[in-house]
Design an enzyme around this catalytic site. Sequence first.
Site, PDB file in Angstrom:
ATOM      1  N   ARG A 120      12.708 -21.796  26.876  1.00  0.00           N
ATOM      2  CA  ARG A 120      11.912 -22.202  28.058  1.00  0.00           C
ATOM      3  C   ARG A 120      12.116 -21.292  29.267  1.00  0.00           C
ATOM      4  NH1 ARG A 120      13.151 -27.793  26.733  1.00  0.00           N
ATOM      5  NH2 ARG A 120      11.428 -28.589  25.487  1.00  0.00           N
ATOM      6  N   LYS A 142       2.337 -11.512  35.514  1.00  0.00           N
ATOM      7  CA  LYS A 142       1.457 -11.860  34.389  1.00  0.00           C
ATOM      8  C   LYS A 142       2.064 -11.263  33.136  1.00  0.00           C
ATOM      9  CE  LYS A 142      -3.324 -12.397  35.881  1.00  0.00           C
ATOM     10  NZ  LYS A 142      -4.667 -11.801  35.766  1.00  0.00           N
ATOM     11  N   GLU A 184      -6.026   2.414  37.621  1.00  0.00           N
ATOM     12  CA  GLU A 184      -5.648   1.165  38.305  1.00  0.00           C
ATOM     13  C   GLU A 184      -5.462   1.423  39.811  1.00  0.00           C
ATOM     14  OE1 GLU A 184      -5.662  -1.888  37.247  1.00  0.00           O
ATOM     15  OE2 GLU A 184      -5.118  -1.986  35.131  1.00  0.00           O
ATOM     16  N   LYS A 233      -0.582  -5.356  45.797  1.00  0.00           N
ATOM     17  CA  LYS A 233      -0.453  -6.385  44.759  1.00  0.00           C
ATOM     18  C   LYS A 233       0.384  -7.556  45.270  1.00  0.00           C
ATOM     19  CE  LYS A 233      -0.202  -7.383  39.971  1.00  0.00           C
ATOM     20  NZ  LYS A 233      -0.198  -6.885  38.603  1.00  0.00           N
ATOM     21  N   GLU A 243      -3.648 -17.202  40.115  1.00  0.00           N
ATOM     22  CA  GLU A 243      -5.053 -16.799  40.019  1.00  0.00           C
ATOM     23  C   GLU A 243      -6.027 -17.958  40.215  1.00  0.00           C
ATOM     24  OE1 GLU A 243      -5.681 -13.393  37.318  1.00  0.00           O
ATOM     25  OE2 GLU A 243      -7.469 -14.453  36.673  1.00  0.00           O
ATOM     26  N   ARG A 247      -6.318 -13.968  43.738  1.00  0.00           N
ATOM     27  CA  ARG A 247      -5.791 -13.044  42.717  1.00  0.00           C
ATOM     28  C   ARG A 247      -6.867 -12.537  41.758  1.00  0.00           C
ATOM     29  NH1 ARG A 247       0.004 -13.160  39.588  1.00  0.00           N
ATOM     30  NH2 ARG A 247      -0.354 -11.242  38.455  1.00  0.00           N
ATOM     31  N   ASN A 251      -8.877  -8.409  38.998  1.00  0.00           N
ATOM     32  CA  ASN A 251      -9.574  -8.202  37.721  1.00  0.00           C
ATOM     33  C   ASN A 251     -10.792  -7.299  37.865  1.00  0.00           C
ATOM     34  OD1 ASN A 251      -7.780  -9.939  36.382  1.00  0.00           O
ATOM     35  ND2 ASN A 251      -8.952 -11.727  37.059  1.00  0.00           N
ATOM     36  N   HIS A 254     -12.148  -5.346  35.011  1.00  0.00           N
ATOM     37  CA  HIS A 254     -11.344  -5.704  33.846  1.00  0.00           C
ATOM     38  C   HIS A 254     -12.060  -6.528  32.786  1.00  0.00           C
ATOM     39  CE1 HIS A 254      -8.037  -3.905  35.941  1.00  0.00           C
ATOM     40  NE2 HIS A 254      -7.171  -4.248  35.011  1.00  0.00           N
ATOM     41  N   HIS A 258     -11.694  -5.195  29.128  1.00  0.00           N
ATOM     42  CA  HIS A 258     -11.031  -5.904  28.023  1.00  0.00           C
ATOM     43  C   HIS A 258     -11.957  -6.001  26.807  1.00  0.00           C
ATOM     44  CE1 HIS A 258      -7.878  -8.007  30.799  1.00  0.00           C
ATOM     45  NE2 HIS A 258      -7.670  -6.730  30.657  1.00  0.00           N
ATOM     46  N   HIS A 271      -5.867   1.606  28.461  1.00  0.00           N
ATOM     47  CA  HIS A 271      -6.289   0.495  29.322  1.00  0.00           C
ATOM     48  C   HIS A 271      -6.957   1.041  30.594  1.00  0.00           C
ATOM     49  CE1 HIS A 271      -6.339  -3.381  31.230  1.00  0.00           C
ATOM     50  NE2 HIS A 271      -5.651  -2.922  32.257  1.00  0.00           N
TER      51      HIS A 271
HETATM   52  N1  LIG Z   1       0.738  -7.761  33.475  1.00  0.00           N
HETATM   53  C1  LIG Z   1      -0.132  -7.210  34.263  1.00  0.00           C
HETATM   54  O1  LIG Z   1      -0.317  -7.601  35.421  1.00  0.00           O
HETATM   55  C2  LIG Z   1      -0.888  -6.010  33.770  1.00  0.00           C
HETATM   56  C3  LIG Z   1      -1.633  -5.220  34.657  1.00  0.00           C
HETATM   57  C4  LIG Z   1      -2.271  -4.091  34.168  1.00  0.00           C
HETATM   58  C5  LIG Z   1      -2.163  -3.767  32.815  1.00  0.00           C
HETATM   59  N2  LIG Z   1      -1.436  -4.561  31.994  1.00  0.00           N
HETATM   60  C6  LIG Z   1      -1.281  -4.215  30.578  1.00  0.00           C
HETATM   61  O2  LIG Z   1      -0.549  -3.007  30.497  1.00  0.00           O
HETATM   62  C7  LIG Z   1      -0.858  -2.367  29.260  1.00  0.00           C
HETATM   63  C8  LIG Z   1      -1.107  -0.897  29.512  1.00  0.00           C
HETATM   64  O3  LIG Z   1       0.079  -0.332  30.006  1.00  0.00           O
HETATM   65  P1  LIG Z   1       0.346   1.238  29.963  1.00  0.00           P
HETATM   66  O4  LIG Z   1      -0.841   1.937  30.476  1.00  0.00           O
HETATM   67  O5  LIG Z   1       1.647   1.471  30.593  1.00  0.00           O
HETATM   68  O6  LIG Z   1       0.334   1.565  28.412  1.00  0.00           O
HETATM   69  P2  LIG Z   1       1.497   1.545  27.312  1.00  0.00           P
HETATM   70  O7  LIG Z   1       2.513   0.565  27.600  1.00  0.00           O
HETATM   71  O8  LIG Z   1       0.768   1.456  26.023  1.00  0.00           O
HETATM   72  O9  LIG Z   1       2.149   3.003  27.453  1.00  0.00           O
HETATM   73  C9  LIG Z   1       1.340   4.099  27.201  1.00  0.00           C
HETATM   74  C10 LIG Z   1       2.046   5.157  26.353  1.00  0.00           C
HETATM   75  O10 LIG Z   1       2.932   5.894  27.173  1.00  0.00           O
HETATM   76  C11 LIG Z   1       4.188   6.020  26.530  1.00  0.00           C
HETATM   77  N3  LIG Z   1       5.215   6.145  27.559  1.00  0.00           N
HETATM   78  C12 LIG Z   1       5.695   5.165  28.350  1.00  0.00           C
HETATM   79  N4  LIG Z   1       6.539   5.680  29.249  1.00  0.00           N
HETATM   80  C13 LIG Z   1       6.606   7.006  29.012  1.00  0.00           C
HETATM   81  C14 LIG Z   1       7.301   8.071  29.621  1.00  0.00           C
HETATM   82  N5  LIG Z   1       8.066   7.881  30.684  1.00  0.00           N
HETATM   83  N6  LIG Z   1       7.151   9.304  29.104  1.00  0.00           N
HETATM   84  C15 LIG Z   1       6.338   9.522  28.041  1.00  0.00           C
HETATM   85  N7  LIG Z   1       5.642   8.558  27.433  1.00  0.00           N
HETATM   86  C16 LIG Z   1       5.763   7.304  27.922  1.00  0.00           C
HETATM   87  C17 LIG Z   1       4.293   4.767  25.723  1.00  0.00           C
HETATM   88  O11 LIG Z   1       5.237   4.883  24.742  1.00  0.00           O
HETATM   89  C18 LIG Z   1       2.868   4.597  25.218  1.00  0.00           C
HETATM   90  O12 LIG Z   1       2.662   5.376  24.070  1.00  0.00           O
HETATM   91  C19 LIG Z   1      -2.045  -3.102  28.686  1.00  0.00           C
HETATM   92  O13 LIG Z   1      -1.613  -3.931  27.654  1.00  0.00           O
HETATM   93  C20 LIG Z   1      -2.545  -3.924  29.838  1.00  0.00           C
HETATM   94  O14 LIG Z   1      -3.200  -5.094  29.420  1.00  0.00           O
HETATM   95  C21 LIG Z   1      -0.803  -5.652  32.445  1.00  0.00           C
END
Ligand SMILES: NC(=O)c1ccc[n+]([C@@H]2O[C@H](COP(=O)([O-])OP(=O)(O)OC[C@H]3O[C@@H](n4cnc5c(N)ncnc54)[C@H](O)[C@@H]3O)[C@@H](O)[C@H]2O)c1
Length: 361
Positions: A120, A142, A184, A233, A243, A247, A251, A254, A258, A271
């Site tokens: 939990r 999130k 972003e 943010k 949200e 908030r 999106n 987005h 998505h 993304h």
């Molecule tokens: N929680 C939230 O508020 C929120 C907001 C925006 C996006 N997201 C989510 O985030 C995800 C996308 O995140 P992302 O763009 O970081 O992609 P990701 O986590 O897939 O990372 C992208 C790639 O970069 C590589 N990588 C990471 N750090 C590295 C580094 N320092 N050097 C070299 N390679 C590196 C990773 O291994 C991966 O292959 C999606 O799932 C999206 O839905 C969440």
Amino acid sequence: MPNKIEVEIKEKNKFYPIYMDMEYIENLRERIYKDFNFKCSKFLVVISERVYKIYGKILGFKSDELFILKDGEIEKNFKNYQKILQCCEKKGLDRKSALIAVGGGVVGDITGFAAATYMRGIHFIQVPTTLLACVDSSVGGKVAIDTDYGKNLVGAFYQPDAVYINLNFLNTLDDRQYKSGLAEILKYAFIEKSCEARFDYGLYDFLSVHCSKILDRDLRFIEKLIKVCIELKIAVVTKDEKEAGLRKILNFGHTYAHALEKITNYRTFTHGEAVAYGMHFIFNYAHKLKLIDANYKEMAMVLLHKFGFYDKTFKFPTDKLIKIMLKDKKTEDDNIKVILPTMKGYVKEDTLDIQTALNIF
Ligand SMILES: NC(=O)c1ccc[n+]([C@@H]2O[C@H](COP(=O)([O-])OP(=O)(O)OC[C@H]3O[C@@H](n4cnc5c(N)ncnc54)[C@H](O)[C@@H]3O)[C@@H](O)[C@H]2O)c1
């Protein structure tokens, strides 16, 4: 620049720090353990495979405190969530233990969801290593996994106990992932005025003027961008953690993004790239509805193009995307909710007019 930003989530009476620096990555493990040893019994680090390959040795986490997650959005799934929980059980993590996410948004989201639900809820620490995770996903709480029906459909609002941003990680990020983070950041420029932040950061103009320095990865500019996006943010999520209203503006672009990620099986676009297409779509849609004038639409297109987004040769079946959008968690009674631009830096929520949307491209 202060290297510590405090986030206060009033509803939960929760405070957490975001540290931002360029200290030696070698010191990170020691630093986190020093900060949390007094309240955490055990730690499990969930780390991206790629990040582990590059930084595993330097970071110095011991093999028995690691869970290595394969890379890619398709890994943000139920199976891996279950595996992380099994690993927590096997290693005897209890309610006073912590999960540490080291990687991009994928690792942060799935680890956070495991932390939110294991017993939990246990402690959760974020170490974002992509630009996107630094400016967006590591802050705000999130956490989620994807399902067969769509992106982030199972999740929670679960704030981290701390976020450790170390800019050195960004040196090994490839150009595509770096640009994904920039998408972003552009989003924040398009919504800035609606964020109700304490200051006017002028992000839109900053991006316009300093585009080439930013694309050249000048660290002074990256540092500033991360700080501004985090401030924006925080301004939003501290007023509306779950949200219910404000908030929703985060999106922007987005809902379309998505659907695009889902229709391409999470393999074609990052993304950020999908978000850029989503913003492009929504600017055209808003212009068609005469919500924005041609001048603002053109300015937005120019900014997206300047940062190398949008390739006209890609054509997406809007009707199929709409079918997926109807399953989006923001859809209410078959009304697809979208965030629309209204003026430079301002946005508002509305229902997507499907007939108009079908005639965009
Ligand atoms: N929680 C939230 O508020 C929120 C907001 C925006 C996006 N997201 C989510 O985030 C995800 C996308 O995140 P992302 O763009 O970081 O992609 P990701 O986590 O897939 O990372 C992208 C790639 O970069 C590589 N990588 C990471 N750090 C590295 C580094 N320092 N050097 C070299 N390679 C590196 C990773 O291994 C991966 O292959 C999606 O799932 C999206 O839905 C969440």
